[in-house]
Design a protein around this motif. Sequence first.
Motif, mmCIF file in Angstrom:
data_model
loop_
_atom_site.group_PDB
_atom_site.id
_atom_site.type_symbol
_atom_site.label_atom_id
_atom_site.label_comp_id
_atom_site.label_asym_id
_atom_site.label_seq_id
_atom_site.Cartn_x
_atom_site.Cartn_y
_atom_site.Cartn_z
ATOM 1 N N MET A 26 29.159 91.204 -28.201
ATOM 2 C CA MET A 26 29.380 91.085 -29.641
ATOM 3 C C MET A 26 28.017 91.007 -30.324
ATOM 4 N N ASP A 27 27.474 92.149 -30.700
ATOM 5 C CA ASP A 27 26.111 92.156 -31.245
ATOM 6 C C ASP A 27 26.117 92.598 -32.705
ATOM 7 N N GLY A 28 25.120 92.139 -33.445
ATOM 8 C CA GLY A 28 24.922 92.626 -34.816
ATOM 9 C C GLY A 28 25.201 91.623 -35.924
ATOM 10 N N ASN A 29 25.442 90.374 -35.558
ATOM 11 C CA ASN A 29 25.702 89.356 -36.586
ATOM 12 C C ASN A 29 24.502 89.180 -37.516
ATOM 13 N N GLY A 30 23.307 89.171 -36.928
ATOM 14 C CA GLY A 30 22.091 88.965 -37.727
ATOM 15 C C GLY A 30 21.869 90.124 -38.700
ATOM 16 N N ARG A 31 22.067 91.355 -38.206
ATOM 17 C CA ARG A 31 21.872 92.526 -39.076
ATOM 18 C C ARG A 31 22.899 92.556 -40.208
ATOM 19 N N ARG A 40 21.284 84.312 -41.182
ATOM 20 C CA ARG A 40 21.910 84.842 -39.959
ATOM 21 C C ARG A 40 23.198 84.102 -39.609
ATOM 22 N N HIS A 44 27.096 84.972 -38.052
ATOM 23 C CA HIS A 44 27.812 84.360 -36.921
ATOM 24 C C HIS A 44 29.176 83.836 -37.371
ATOM 25 N N ARG A 78 15.961 81.518 -29.068
ATOM 26 C CA ARG A 78 16.082 81.668 -30.522
ATOM 27 C C ARG A 78 15.685 80.372 -31.225
HETATM 28 C C1 IPE Z 1 25.089 88.624 -31.683
HETATM 29 O O1 IPE Z 1 24.456 88.934 -32.882
HETATM 30 C C2 IPE Z 1 25.350 87.147 -31.516
HETATM 31 C C3 IPE Z 1 24.510 86.486 -30.504
HETATM 32 C C4 IPE Z 1 23.637 87.085 -29.737
HETATM 33 C C5 IPE Z 1 24.683 85.062 -30.347
HETATM 34 P P1 IPE Z 1 22.894 88.827 -33.069
HETATM 35 O O2 IPE Z 1 22.578 87.456 -33.565
HETATM 36 O O3 IPE Z 1 22.175 89.245 -31.843
HETATM 37 O O4 IPE Z 1 22.657 89.894 -34.221
HETATM 38 P P2 IPE Z 1 21.463 90.930 -34.374
HETATM 39 O O5 IPE Z 1 21.355 91.677 -33.082
HETATM 40 O O6 IPE Z 1 20.243 90.118 -34.664
HETATM 41 O O7 IPE Z 1 21.888 91.784 -35.517
#
Ligand code: IPE
Length: 250
Positions: A26-31, A40, A44, A78
Amino acid sequence: MNSNSASVTESELDKTKLPAHVAIIMDGNGRWAKKRLANRVKGHEQGMEVVREIVRACREIGISVLTLYAFSTENWQRPKMEIAALMTLLKRFLRSELLEMQENNIRLSTIGQTERLPEDVRKLLSETMALTHQNDGMLLNLALSYGGRAELVKMVREIAVKVKAGDIEPDAVSDELVTRHLYTKDIPDPDLMIRTSGEMRISNFLLWQLAYSELFITDTLWPDFSRAEFVEILKAYQRRERRFGKVYEQ
Ligand code: IPE
Ligand code: IPE
Ligand code: MG
């Protein structure tokens, strides 16, 4: 997409050819948050809503095992504040989903170095696992503080101890023996692995278990992922030909 049109496309799924085990990075929450000029953590939070939706979809569609990569061993690097927010969200998820898991006969389990998680998270996890222990409708398997390499190192150590003690001969180390020393010893390998947000990498997820999984990478950011897109991926999976190294005619 409204539920009517969703159910029309879902009826096109071949129920006899469903993946037994689906694993998702599950990737891409931050973007997602960055696009909205938000913190960010907002990403989440929205991501957690999608987790709810996809768990429900899997249960209703008839997937037996869903493994979600929620936190990697590398994610410990992180910022402390982001880690704390993720732990708080995890607790919120466990508390709010317990009833739903009970009503829908879903069992919770985890894979990973869960001993590294904060005490209160560990406690809530073990309570939830104990309470859902008897449920056999679906397994929701959370990869938490999970790393494929750490899992393999643990397996090698455990087998080395047994060899050194004389309990097993080096020649007895087999595919099956390795499998029995992984966190996933009780579950089949994923048939389907989905990664959201477009990165073409595994990021230390299920290194052994993904050997013959079908891979799907979508550009959709996890907080924008939906049941409708999930169903489209299941359909695409059903059109794929899995050969496992053999030729088509076999
Ligand atoms: C996924 O989203 C969630 C975790 C890894 C906990 P990210 O937080 O990696 O989101 P991006 O990759 O920075 O967009
Ligand atoms: C993988 O995503 C881990 C989880 C989704 C929990 P990351 O965002 O940590 O992976 P990289 O850094 O892009 O490889
Ligand atoms: Mg990421």
